[in-house]
Design a protein around this motif. Structure first.
Motif, mmCIF file in Angstrom:
data_model
loop_
_atom_site.group_PDB
_atom_site.id
_atom_site.type_symbol
_atom_site.label_atom_id
_atom_site.label_comp_id
_atom_site.label_asym_id
_atom_site.label_seq_id
_atom_site.Cartn_x
_atom_site.Cartn_y
_atom_site.Cartn_z
ATOM 1 N N PRO A 94 -112.070 10.889 5.378
ATOM 2 C CA PRO A 94 -110.910 10.270 6.023
ATOM 3 C C PRO A 94 -109.674 11.157 5.939
ATOM 4 O O PRO A 94 -109.510 11.905 4.963
ATOM 5 N N THR A 95 -108.830 11.082 6.953
ATOM 6 C CA THR A 95 -107.602 11.877 6.910
ATOM 7 C C THR A 95 -106.381 10.979 7.088
ATOM 8 O O THR A 95 -106.312 10.170 8.011
ATOM 9 N N MET A 96 -105.453 11.166 6.179
ATOM 10 C CA MET A 96 -104.178 10.448 6.255
ATOM 11 C C MET A 96 -103.239 11.233 7.163
ATOM 12 O O MET A 96 -103.357 12.455 7.261
ATOM 13 N N PRO A 97 -102.329 10.543 7.825
ATOM 14 C CA PRO A 97 -101.396 11.270 8.675
ATOM 15 C C PRO A 97 -100.427 12.092 7.836
ATOM 16 O O PRO A 97 -100.103 11.707 6.713
ATOM 17 N N ARG A 98 -100.003 13.207 8.410
ATOM 18 C CA ARG A 98 -99.030 14.022 7.678
ATOM 19 C C ARG A 98 -97.635 13.557 8.063
ATOM 20 O O ARG A 98 -97.011 14.105 8.975
ATOM 21 N N ILE A 99 -97.225 12.502 7.435
ATOM 22 C CA ILE A 99 -95.902 11.936 7.723
ATOM 23 C C ILE A 99 -95.143 11.906 6.405
ATOM 24 O O ILE A 99 -95.703 11.488 5.372
ATOM 25 N N GLU A 100 -93.911 12.316 6.472
ATOM 26 C CA GLU A 100 -93.076 12.315 5.266
ATOM 27 C C GLU A 100 -93.024 10.905 4.648
ATOM 28 O O GLU A 100 -92.924 9.912 5.377
ATOM 29 N N GLY A 101 -93.138 10.838 3.344
ATOM 30 C CA GLY A 101 -92.894 9.571 2.635
ATOM 31 C C GLY A 101 -94.083 8.635 2.515
ATOM 32 O O GLY A 101 -93.928 7.512 2.011
ATOM 33 N N VAL A 102 -95.265 9.086 2.949
ATOM 34 C CA VAL A 102 -96.441 8.198 2.911
ATOM 35 C C VAL A 102 -96.622 7.566 1.525
ATOM 36 O O VAL A 102 -96.950 6.387 1.403
ATOM 37 N N GLU A 103 -96.370 8.368 0.489
ATOM 38 C CA GLU A 103 -96.629 7.894 -0.878
ATOM 39 C C GLU A 103 -95.506 6.982 -1.403
ATOM 40 O O GLU A 103 -95.648 6.380 -2.467
ATOM 41 N N THR A 104 -94.440 6.834 -0.637
ATOM 42 C CA THR A 104 -93.301 6.060 -1.162
ATOM 43 C C THR A 104 -93.379 4.565 -0.844
ATOM 44 O O THR A 104 -92.653 3.766 -1.422
ATOM 45 N N PHE A 105 -94.278 4.184 0.065
ATOM 46 C CA PHE A 105 -94.313 2.788 0.512
ATOM 47 C C PHE A 105 -94.649 1.860 -0.663
ATOM 48 O O PHE A 105 -95.607 2.106 -1.394
ATOM 49 N N ARG A 106 -93.890 0.751 -0.783
ATOM 50 C CA ARG A 106 -94.075 -0.127 -1.945
ATOM 51 C C ARG A 106 -95.057 -1.268 -1.707
ATOM 52 O O ARG A 106 -95.509 -1.916 -2.644
ATOM 53 N N GLY A 107 -95.387 -1.543 -0.446
ATOM 54 C CA GLY A 107 -96.360 -2.607 -0.170
ATOM 55 C C GLY A 107 -97.784 -2.086 -0.314
ATOM 56 O O GLY A 107 -98.019 -1.033 -0.909
ATOM 57 N N LEU A 108 -98.732 -2.829 0.269
ATOM 58 C CA LEU A 108 -100.119 -2.369 0.245
ATOM 59 C C LEU A 108 -100.329 -1.426 1.421
ATOM 60 O O LEU A 108 -99.978 -1.766 2.559
ATOM 61 N N SER A 109 -100.876 -0.244 1.146
ATOM 62 C CA SER A 109 -101.198 0.632 2.276
ATOM 63 C C SER A 109 -102.560 1.240 2.023
ATOM 64 O O SER A 109 -102.927 1.514 0.880
ATOM 65 N N CYS A 110 -103.317 1.399 3.088
ATOM 66 C CA CYS A 110 -104.695 1.798 2.900
ATOM 67 C C CYS A 110 -105.269 2.434 4.154
ATOM 68 O O CYS A 110 -104.995 1.973 5.266
ATOM 69 N N HIS A 111 -106.053 3.490 3.976
ATOM 70 C CA HIS A 111 -106.841 4.032 5.081
ATOM 71 C C HIS A 111 -108.032 3.097 5.289
ATOM 72 O O HIS A 111 -108.608 2.591 4.322
ATOM 73 N N THR A 112 -108.419 2.913 6.544
ATOM 74 C CA THR A 112 -109.515 1.971 6.841
ATOM 75 C C THR A 112 -110.825 2.366 6.159
ATOM 76 O O THR A 112 -111.640 1.496 5.849
#
Ligand code: NAP
Length: 536
Positions: free
Chosen positions: A148-166
């Protein structure tokens, strides 16, 4: 060779998905000592990892299951024409139990490196925890869509809610009721996720960069009597899959688009749009994927359907692809996907108009707006075909690194072997026929098993692709790609992944010829005693 040099196993298989399970079963049947290393805690591969809401396959269930065991076919009932992920995962667990496969599988065992040792003619495999094992043969069953590949977007790791690759969805159910949810990505995965999440989320915002041409799945339950009928037809179903271009029940109509009148054409498109499965894609007129004028007509037909189904004309236009024709990328099959955009709780954000600037602790910031979310779903796809190989440090004869060898694109012999990587055999590697995947898996596994039996019977311990064999096969791959509109479009089919360095240019990592032609070529290699390979 001293006894100390003897490898631990006759074969190591990497991965306990559909390929690895069947490969283990076949090699055991040959009396071989086999160990399977699986990164997950259970069997199932794709169906273990992709637990996202709405996940299901787009092949008819009864054309998707294994065909190798009559008892298995007798024992298993499919509940839907296109079974959902939990059912397929149950099926693969049933297979593992029925054939007592687990005792040879090490779970939570991610392979990080595999080095060829010429002295002992063996592969030495290193796991994430540093432990090692060796085997004469190494068989990769790591899947074409598993990195799986995550998007290269600034701040991906900063999100405080639930975030997940499918493809890394949690095992515990995620509830969307009362939640503000974002989905990034509108490929086959995104489409399935979106139509499911829209049912319960308080607010769903879809972030779309490129729309895809989707067509109705027309799924339905399978009753007991229907399943009995299907079971009786299994030989016919699997024979059909052997004959068709991509091992689906559907195959191209022999007519070309302009052989018929406009009225007949419209009626045929309409019929296909109303039928279940991939018929509209792979069972359409013979030339829709090669002739731009023909392709324009089917694209126009589907565009009209989208305009009819989506009430807001501006949203409808955003959902209609403009940079590629119908079927030139993988067609996501959907169930009321377009109607989702008529719901008050759903919003579409066109990233070509307002790109994402960053992910923030509270949500997503585009050039136009700040959005707040409780959940962000990344349906952003995979480093396809070669990505799973790139994530393991494969070193062949003389220390050759597979990652370097394939830096400009994969090079294989019939998709199963790589020159200078002796005794490495790939299931569903780059340049194998894909299509209806389990059909291709069974073929690859049987071919590899026959090769290993052949070698054992003759006391042979080393097999390698030859540079001439690779060049000839690459020429076949290049020829097969000629004239296909899909090879002029950016997608994982052409090796593009905007989120992976070095994968912004198109490459031929996919064999796009027919499955029967592929099998004929591989059968010829076997029938000639594998003389096209270097055997010792
Ligand atoms: P995909 O087709 O590669 O789609 C990835 C999506 O994420 C695309 O819409 C892509 O946009 C978007 N994306 C990627 N990076 C982005 C970024 N930085 N910003 C915004 N958007 C971004 O992946 P997939 O949907 O997971 O499907 C992959 C394959 O898996 C399918 O083609 C199919 O073969 C298989 N699959 C099968 C089934 C089934 O059998 N039903 C279901 C799911 C998947 P762009 O298009 O602009 O790059």
């Amino acid at each position: 060779m001293t006894p100390d040099d003897a490898p631990d196993f006759d074969a190591i298989v990497i991965g306990a998905g559909m390929s690895g399970l069947y490969q283990l079963h076949r090699l055991r049947g040959l009396g071989m000592k086999v160990r399977v290393f699986e990164a997950g805690t259970g069997v199932g591969g794709t169906w273990y990892w992709n637990r996202y809401p709405g996940a299901r396959f787009d092949s008819e269930s009864y054309s998707y299951g294994y065909s190798f065991s009559k008892e298995l076919l007798e024992a298993w009932d499919w509940s839907e024409h296109f079974a959902p992920q939990p059912e397929t995962l149950r099926y693969l667990n049933h297979v593992a139990d029925r054939f007592d496969l687990r005792r040879d599988i090490s779970f939570s065992s991610r392979v990080t490196a595999a080095h060829w040792r010429e002295e002992g003619r063996r592969w030495e495999v290193t796991l994430e925890d540093g432990s090692r094992a060796s085997a004469r043969f190494l068989i990769t069953a790591i899947g074409p869509l598993s990195a799986p590949t995550m998007p290269r977007i600034e701040g991906v790791e900063t999100f405080r809610g639930l975030s997940c690759h499918t493809a890394r969805w949690p095992k515990e159910p995620v509830r969307f009721e009362g939640k503000r949810v974002a989905v990034i990505g509108t490929g086959a995965t995104g489409v399935q996720t979106i139509q499911e999440v829209a049912k319960t989320a308080k607010q769903l915002t879809v972030f779309q960069r490129t729309p895809n041409w989707c067509a109705p799945l027309h799924n339905a339950p399978i009753g007991r009597a229907e399943m009995t009928g299907i079971r009786a037809r299994y030989p016919e179903i699997f024979r059909r899959c052997q004959e068709t271009f991509a091992c689906f029940l559907h195959t191209a109509d022999p007519r070309n688009t302009f052989d018929v009148t406009p009225e007949e054409r419209e009626a045929f498109f309409e019929k296909l749009y109303g039928e279940p499965g991939f018929g509209i894609w792979v069972g359409n007129f013979n030339d829709i994927l090669t002739n731009p004028e023909a392709n324009a007509l089917i694209s126009d037909f589907v565009a009209r359907k989208i305009r009819q189904r989506v009430k807001d004309p501006k949203t409808a236009e955003k959902l209609i692809p403009k940079n590629h024709g119908f079927g030139t990328r993988r067609v996501p099959l959907e169930t009321r996907y377009y109607e989702v955009y008529n719901q008050a709780n759903v919003e579409l954000v066109d990233l070509t108009e307002t790109p994402i600037e960053r992910i923030t602790p509270s949500g997503i910031e585009t050039t136009a707006r700040d959005f707040c979310f409780d959940i962000i779903v990344y349906a952003t796809g995979f480093d396809a075909l070669t990505g799973a190989f790139d994530r393991i440090d494969f070193r062949g004869a003389g220390g050759a690194r597979l990652r370097d060898r394939w830096a400009e694109g994969a090079e294989t012999f019939i998709g199963m072997s790589v020159a200078d990587f002796p005794n490495l055999l790939m299931l569903l590697g780059p340049h194998t026929a894909l299509g209806n995947i389990p059909r291709s898996i069974e073929y690859n596994v049987d071919w590899v098993s026959d090769l290993l039996r052949f070698m054992r019977e003759r006391g042979l311990t080393r097999v390698d692709a030859t540079p001439q064999g690779v060049e000839a096969w690459m020429e076949t791959v290049r020829e097969a790609a000629q004239g296909l509109l899909s090879n002029e479009v950016n997608s994982w089919f052409t090796g593009i992944n905007s989120n992976v360095d070095g994968k912004q240019t198109r490459r031929l990592s996919r064999y796009s010829g027919s499955a029967p032609a592929y099998r004929a070529r591989c059968d010829a290699v076997a029938a000639a005693g594998y003389r096209e390979m270097a055997l010792d």
